[in-house]
Design a protein around this motif. Structure first.
Motif, PDB file in Angstrom:
ATOM      1  N   ASP A  29     -77.982   6.212  15.049  1.00 30.53           N
ATOM      2  CA  ASP A  29     -76.640   6.799  15.025  1.00 30.53           C
ATOM      3  C   ASP A  29     -75.602   5.750  14.602  1.00 30.53           C
ATOM      4  OD1 ASP A  29     -76.113   5.211  17.252  1.00 30.53           O
ATOM      5  OD2 ASP A  29     -76.031   6.871  18.674  1.00 30.53           O
ATOM      6  N   ALA A  30     -74.317   6.149  14.596  1.00 28.05           N
ATOM      7  CA  ALA A  30     -73.238   5.271  14.140  1.00 28.05           C
ATOM      8  C   ALA A  30     -73.102   4.018  14.991  1.00 28.05           C
ATOM      9  CB  ALA A  30     -71.920   6.046  14.141  1.00 28.05           C
ATOM     10  N   ASN A  31     -73.536   4.081  16.255  1.00 27.45           N
ATOM     11  CA  ASN A  31     -73.454   2.924  17.151  1.00 27.45           C
ATOM     12  C   ASN A  31     -74.684   2.031  17.084  1.00 27.45           C
ATOM     13  OD1 ASN A  31     -70.968   3.829  18.091  1.00 27.45           O
ATOM     14  ND2 ASN A  31     -71.935   5.122  19.635  1.00 27.45           N
ATOM     15  N   GLY A  32     -75.622   2.367  16.216  1.00 28.09           N
ATOM     16  CA  GLY A  32     -76.827   1.563  16.079  1.00 28.09           C
ATOM     17  C   GLY A  32     -77.920   1.905  17.073  1.00 28.09           C
ATOM     18  N   LYS A  33     -77.712   2.986  17.842  1.00 26.20           N
ATOM     19  CA  LYS A  33     -78.737   3.405  18.807  1.00 26.20           C
ATOM     20  C   LYS A  33     -79.737   4.329  18.131  1.00 26.20           C
ATOM     21  CE  LYS A  33     -76.183   3.075  23.115  1.00 26.20           C
ATOM     22  NZ  LYS A  33     -75.807   3.773  24.335  1.00 26.20           N
ATOM     23  N   GLU A  34     -80.990   4.178  18.538  1.00 22.34           N
ATOM     24  CA  GLU A  34     -82.052   5.012  17.996  1.00 22.34           C
ATOM     25  C   GLU A  34     -81.886   6.459  18.453  1.00 22.34           C
ATOM     26  OE1 GLU A  34     -86.316   3.581  17.537  1.00 22.34           O
ATOM     27  OE2 GLU A  34     -86.437   4.928  19.262  1.00 22.34           O
TER      28      GLU A  34
END
Length: 195
Positions: free
Chosen positions: A80-85
Motif C-alpha cells: 500500500d501507499a505506506n509501504g505495508k504489505e
C-alpha cells in the motif's frame, strides 16, 4: 455490390440480437472463471489413522466418517501507499502478470464428530506459478512429482554434491497438522510467483 458471406462469420447475423450478447457475455464470463480457478491449487486432506480419532466419552472408539471441509483462497501480494504489505483477493476480474506474487491459503475445518489427532494436508502447486519458500506452518514436506514427499528443503545430488532443489521445481506441499478439534479450522499457506 458487396455480398455478405454468412459462412465466413456465422455470428454476423446474430451480432445485433440481444440473446447473442447475453450468451457471448456468459461464455466470456465462464472462460474467465475457468482461468481463475485453474490458478488455484488442488487441496487434499487425509486423516492418517482413523484409530487415532479421539472422542469425548471413549478414547478407544473409532469413527468411520472423516469429514473435513476445505476451502482454498488466492490473494495478490501488494504494497500500500505506506509501504505495508497487502493481500488483494483474486477473482475472475483480477489481471495477473508474470512476476506477480500470490499467497494461497488453505482452510481445513474438522466437521467430524470426533477430534482429529493428526491430519495430513496436501496442496498442489498450479502449473502457471512457481513456489517461493514462504510457507506456513514451517517445516512442511515438498514434492517434485506430486507423489513422493520429503522434508523441505528438498535436496538432490549434482556432481557428487548435495544441493537444494530450486523451489520452481516443486509440484506440491504437504503438512502434518496435530490436534484439530471439532469445528476447529487449520490454516496452511504458501506463496508462489506467476511464471
Amino acid at each position: 455490390m458487396k455480398k455478405n458471406n454468412h459462412l465466413a462469420n456465422p455470428f454476423t447475423a446474430w451480432s445485433g440480437h440481444r440473446l447473442f450478447h447475453v450468451v457471448a457475455g456468459t461464455l466470456i464470463g465462464v472462460m474467465a472463471v475457468t482461468q481463475a480457478s485453474a490458478m488455484l491449487p488442488t487441496p487434499e486432506q487425509a486423516v492418517d489413522n482413523p484409530a487415532m480419532m479421539q472422542t469425548g466419552a471413549n478414547t478407544n472408539s473409532t469413527s468411520s466418517t472423516q469429514a473435513v471441509n476445505s476451502t482454498v483462497t488466492a490473494a495478490l501480494v501488494g504494497v500500500d501507499a505506506n509501504g505495508k504489505e497487502t493481500l488483494i483477493p483474486v477473482d475472475a476480474n483480477t489481471r495477473l502478470e508474470s512476476g506477480n506474487v500470490l499467497e494461497y491459503q488453505g482452510y481445513f475445518t474438522n466437521t467430524n464428530v470426533d477430534r482429529v489427532r493428526k491430519m495430513t494436508v496436501t496442496m498442489s502447486i498450479p502449473e502457471q506459478v512457481e513456489l517461493i519458500r514462504v510457507v506456513a506452518p514451517e517445516f512442511p514436506y515438498g514434492s517434485v512429482d506430486g507423489n513422493s514427499f520429503a522434508r523441505m528443503p528438498l535436496r538432490s545430488r549434482v556432481d557428487n554434491q548435495l544441493v537444494d532443489v530450486a523451489p520452481k521445481y516443486y509440484k506440491a506441499v504437504r503438512w502434518d497438522i496435530e490436534g484439530v478439534g471439532l469445528n476447529d479450522t487449520a490454516m496452511v499457506k504458501y506463496r508462489a510467483k506467476v511464471k
